[in-house]
Structures are given as C-alpha cells and as structure tokens.
Design an enzyme around this catalytic site. Sequence first.
Site, PDB file in Angstrom:
ATOM      1  N   ALA A   1       0.784  -1.213  -0.053  1.00  0.00           N
ATOM      2  CA  ALA A   1       0.023  -0.079  -0.044  1.00  0.00           C
ATOM      3  C   ALA A   1       0.982   1.276   0.046  1.00  0.00           C
ATOM      4  O   ALA A   1       0.391   2.523  -0.458  1.00  0.00           O
ATOM      5  CB  ALA A   1      -0.963   0.090   1.250  1.00  0.00           C
TER       6      ALA A   1
ATOM      7  N   ARG B   1      -1.729   0.476   7.565  1.00  0.00           N
ATOM      8  CA  ARG B   1      -1.322   0.368   8.990  1.00  0.00           C
ATOM      9  C   ARG B   1      -0.429   1.328   9.458  1.00  0.00           C
ATOM     10  O   ARG B   1       0.020   1.537  10.646  1.00  0.00           O
ATOM     11  CB  ARG B   1      -0.441  -0.969   9.286  1.00  0.00           C
TER      12      ARG B   1
ATOM     13  N   GLN C   1       0.514  -6.181  -3.525  1.00  0.00           N
ATOM     14  CA  GLN C   1      -0.657  -6.673  -2.721  1.00  0.00           C
ATOM     15  C   GLN C   1      -1.623  -5.690  -3.023  1.00  0.00           C
ATOM     16  O   GLN C   1      -2.747  -5.718  -2.476  1.00  0.00           O
ATOM     17  CB  GLN C   1      -0.109  -6.597  -1.508  1.00  0.00           C
TER      18      GLN C   1
ATOM     19  N   ILE D   1      -4.660  -3.363  -4.741  1.00  0.00           N
ATOM     20  CA  ILE D   1      -5.976  -3.514  -5.706  1.00  0.00           C
ATOM     21  C   ILE D   1      -6.395  -2.420  -6.356  1.00  0.00           C
ATOM     22  O   ILE D   1      -7.620  -2.252  -7.004  1.00  0.00           O
ATOM     23  CB  ILE D   1      -7.112  -4.130  -4.884  1.00  0.00           C
ATOM     24  N   ASP D   2      -5.378  -1.463  -6.503  1.00  0.00           N
ATOM     25  CA  ASP D   2      -5.727  -0.209  -7.351  1.00  0.00           C
ATOM     26  C   ASP D   2      -5.593   0.076  -8.527  1.00  0.00           C
ATOM     27  O   ASP D   2      -5.748   1.129  -9.078  1.00  0.00           O
ATOM     28  CB  ASP D   2      -5.167   1.020  -6.334  1.00  0.00           C
TER      29      ASP D   2
ATOM     30  N   HIS E   1      -3.458  -9.840  -4.665  1.00  0.00           N
ATOM     31  CA  HIS E   1      -4.913  -9.613  -3.692  1.00  0.00           C
ATOM     32  C   HIS E   1      -6.068  -9.242  -4.690  1.00  0.00           C
ATOM     33  O   HIS E   1      -7.102  -8.708  -4.186  1.00  0.00           O
ATOM     34  CB  HIS E   1      -4.798  -8.775  -2.696  1.00  0.00           C
TER      35      HIS E   1
ATOM     36  N   ASN F   1      11.085   1.495   2.779  1.00  0.00           N
ATOM     37  CA  ASN F   1       9.768   1.515   3.692  1.00  0.00           C
ATOM     38  C   ASN F   1      10.007   2.577   4.596  1.00  0.00           C
ATOM     39  O   ASN F   1      11.048   2.847   5.195  1.00  0.00           O
ATOM     40  CB  ASN F   1       9.397   0.370   4.178  1.00  0.00           C
TER      41      ASN F   1
HETATM   42  P1  OAD Z   1       0.426  -1.623   5.153  1.00  0.00           P
HETATM   43  O1  OAD Z   1      -0.522  -0.542   5.262  1.00  0.00           O
HETATM   44  O2  OAD Z   1       0.369  -2.568   6.157  1.00  0.00           O
HETATM   45  O3  OAD Z   1       2.030  -0.973   5.125  1.00  0.00           O
HETATM   46  C1  OAD Z   1       2.451   0.114   4.201  1.00  0.00           C
HETATM   47  C2  OAD Z   1       3.665   0.470   4.513  1.00  0.00           C
HETATM   48  O4  OAD Z   1       4.361   1.572   3.579  1.00  0.00           O
HETATM   49  C3  OAD Z   1       3.876   1.001   6.049  1.00  0.00           C
HETATM   50  O5  OAD Z   1       5.008   0.164   6.536  1.00  0.00           O
HETATM   51  C4  OAD Z   1       4.373   2.449   5.613  1.00  0.00           C
HETATM   52  O6  OAD Z   1       5.309   2.794   6.716  1.00  0.00           O
HETATM   53  C5  OAD Z   1       4.895   2.397   4.160  1.00  0.00           C
HETATM   54  N1  OAD Z   1       4.823   3.672   3.490  1.00  0.00           N
HETATM   55  C6  OAD Z   1       3.598   4.236   3.508  1.00  0.00           C
HETATM   56  N2  OAD Z   1       3.860   5.392   2.457  1.00  0.00           N
HETATM   57  C7  OAD Z   1       5.325   5.042   2.140  1.00  0.00           C
HETATM   58  C8  OAD Z   1       5.839   6.163   1.088  1.00  0.00           C
HETATM   59  N3  OAD Z   1       5.638   6.984   0.704  1.00  0.00           N
HETATM   60  N4  OAD Z   1       7.009   5.492   0.749  1.00  0.00           N
HETATM   61  C9  OAD Z   1       7.815   4.358   1.671  1.00  0.00           C
HETATM   62  N5  OAD Z   1       6.978   3.804   2.587  1.00  0.00           N
HETATM   63  C10 OAD Z   1       5.794   4.030   2.763  1.00  0.00           C
HETATM   64  O7  OAD Z   1       0.181  -2.044   3.583  1.00  0.00           O
HETATM   65  P2  OAD Z   1       0.564  -3.618   3.064  1.00  0.00           P
HETATM   66  O8  OAD Z   1       1.750  -3.783   3.551  1.00  0.00           O
HETATM   67  O9  OAD Z   1       0.367  -3.370   1.612  1.00  0.00           O
HETATM   68  O10 OAD Z   1      -4.912  -6.931   2.249  1.00  0.00           O
HETATM   69  O11 OAD Z   1      -0.730  -4.397   3.622  1.00  0.00           O
HETATM   70  C11 OAD Z   1      -0.768  -5.751   3.229  1.00  0.00           C
HETATM   71  C12 OAD Z   1      -2.439  -6.006   3.311  1.00  0.00           C
HETATM   72  O12 OAD Z   1      -3.187  -5.724   4.204  1.00  0.00           O
HETATM   73  C13 OAD Z   1      -3.045  -5.413   1.745  1.00  0.00           C
HETATM   74  O13 OAD Z   1      -3.000  -5.907   0.562  1.00  0.00           O
HETATM   75  C14 OAD Z   1      -4.598  -5.297   2.558  1.00  0.00           C
HETATM   76  C15 OAD Z   1      -4.447  -5.266   3.915  1.00  0.00           C
HETATM   77  O14 OAD Z   1      -5.190  -5.858   4.745  1.00  0.00           O
HETATM   78  C16 OAD Z   1      -6.261  -7.246   1.723  1.00  0.00           C
HETATM   79  O15 OAD Z   1      -6.955  -6.227   1.546  1.00  0.00           O
HETATM   80  C17 OAD Z   1      -6.270  -8.548   1.746  1.00  0.00           C
END
Ligand code: OAD
Length: 241
Positions: free
Chosen positions: A24, A36, A105, A107-108, A123, A215
């Site tokens: 994300a 998160r 991961q 979905i956009d 996803h 990250n």
């Molecule tokens: P998270 O929201 O868990 O993690 C996003 C990470 O990106 C965080 O650690 C932020 O610090 C970092 N971040 C945000 N903006 C940033 C930027 N501009 N540059 C660098 N880092 C940045 O998202 P995911 O790990 O993708 O699943 O979450 C995994 C899954 O949880 C998603 O696919 C979704 C959710 O539930 C489903 O919907 C099945």
Amino acid sequence: MISNIDEIVKIIRDSNNIVFFGGAGVSTESGIPDFRSVDGLYNQEYKYPPETIISHSFFEKKVEEFYRFYKNKCLKPMLNAKPNVTHQALYKLEKEGKLKAIITQNIDDLHHRAGNKNIYELHGTSFKNHCIKCGKKYTIEDILKADGVPYCSCGGIIRPDIVLYEEQLDNNIINSSIKFISEADVLIVAGTTLVVQPAASLINYYNGNKLILINLSNVPNEDKINYVIHDKLSKVFEKLI
Ligand code: OAD
C-alpha cells in the site's frame, strides 16, 4: 544494513533482472491511504475492525456493511488516483527490459495505468467485479453508482475480484511470483509492512544478495535484508525517471 539512496539507485541501474514486490505504501503518494500507518485505514474508528469487514464471512453475513466501508474507504480514494513517480519509474524500467515483474498486494490498478504489463496482483483488483450468481462482469463505476449493495440484472450480488480475508490466493499468480522472485538478480520490497500472509512469505524465495527494502517504517526481520532505506519511495524513484 541501512544504505544511502545513491547506492540503491546504482544497484537498480546496473541490473537487468529486477523484480518489484510492493504494498500500500506504493500508492500513498497518489493519495490512497495505506492500512497500518498512524493515519492509515486500520487506525480509524469503525464498528468492526477492517480485517473483519474485508473478510469472506463478513461479506456473506453483512454485505450492506461490507459495501458501506468498501465503497467509502477503499474505492472512492482509488477512483481518481493517478500513478505517481514510483509507478512511472517502474514503467520505464520495464520498457528498458530491466524490470521483469511487479508483484503487488495493491488492488488499485495503478501499475496497469502507469503502463506496466507483467503485473501479478496477489490480492486481485477492485477494477474487475462479477455477479456471484451468473458471472456477468461489472466495472468499478457500476459498483459505485449502485445504491448500497450492487445487484446484477439476474438478481445476484456483485462482488469485487479481490481476495478477501479467509480466501485463497490464486495459485497461478503465486507460482509465477515465486518463479520471478527466485530468478531475480535484484528484489525491491517496498511500501509494505510484510505482515499479511501468504504474500509476505513470497520474498523468502529470493536467492540473490541484493534484497532492497524501501519503506518508511521498520518491517519484521529487517536484519536479513541486504539494503534498507527508511524514506519515501519517491526519493528513490524520482532519480530513476
Ligand atoms: P500496510 O499499510 O500494512 O503497510 C504500508 C507500509 O508502507 C507501511 O509500513 C508504511 O510505513 C509504508 N509507506 C507508506 N507510504 C510510504 C511511502 N511514500 N514510501 C515508503 N513507504 C511508505 O500495507 P500492506 O503491507 O500493503 O490486504 O498491507 C498488506 C495487506 O493488508 C493489503 O494488501 C490488504 C491489507 O489488509 C487485503 O486487502 C487482503
């Protein structure tokens, strides 16, 4: 090991077999909140936790509530979002033959809209939807313009082609992701907390010694990563445009 951005840019420039594994955080700079972070989707107040709402059993039991959350919190920010500098740089790297695959991961649909071709959406995607009764296909606009739960002309409920919690990931997508990751020279892991399984474990198939994490915040087992940047993705990818 904490690295500097120029070192990472050089490793990326020097490689002809890069795989990108994202989450994300890749799309926050397009205005789509992640899950998160402190201001992310999972830190807002709802009657149910978002992981519960975006689950298979919740969709079956409380479909009105699912759609109220999903339309407002997931779809609306996505609809007018545009690819950012990271998506654009990844398109350029693919066009140059350097980037072999994007495994996401998200979905956009933003990697598709940036022009990339070899994308594995672990996803699924919110931009494809189907009737659970007859299989008829629907667009994201069809979902948004429906009042509440979207229904097919046959009377069936329409659902997005996303993988809800409690559902299995597509085996072909997993196998292709494993193939690209295991053969990669450079693996870039970016914008993900690496906590959602089985997606997060896929990076364990990497066999090389150029595993790069970009990250904002820390992720589990960071000591096993070869190069770590705690900064915005745009800081790295604007140098690759
Ligand atoms: P998270 O929201 O868990 O993690 C996003 C990470 O990106 C965080 O650690 C932020 O610090 C970092 N971040 C945000 N903006 C940033 C930027 N501009 N540059 C660098 N880092 C940045 O998202 P995911 O790990 O993708 O699943 O979450 C995994 C899954 O949880 C998603 O696919 C979704 C959710 O539930 C489903 O919907 C099945």
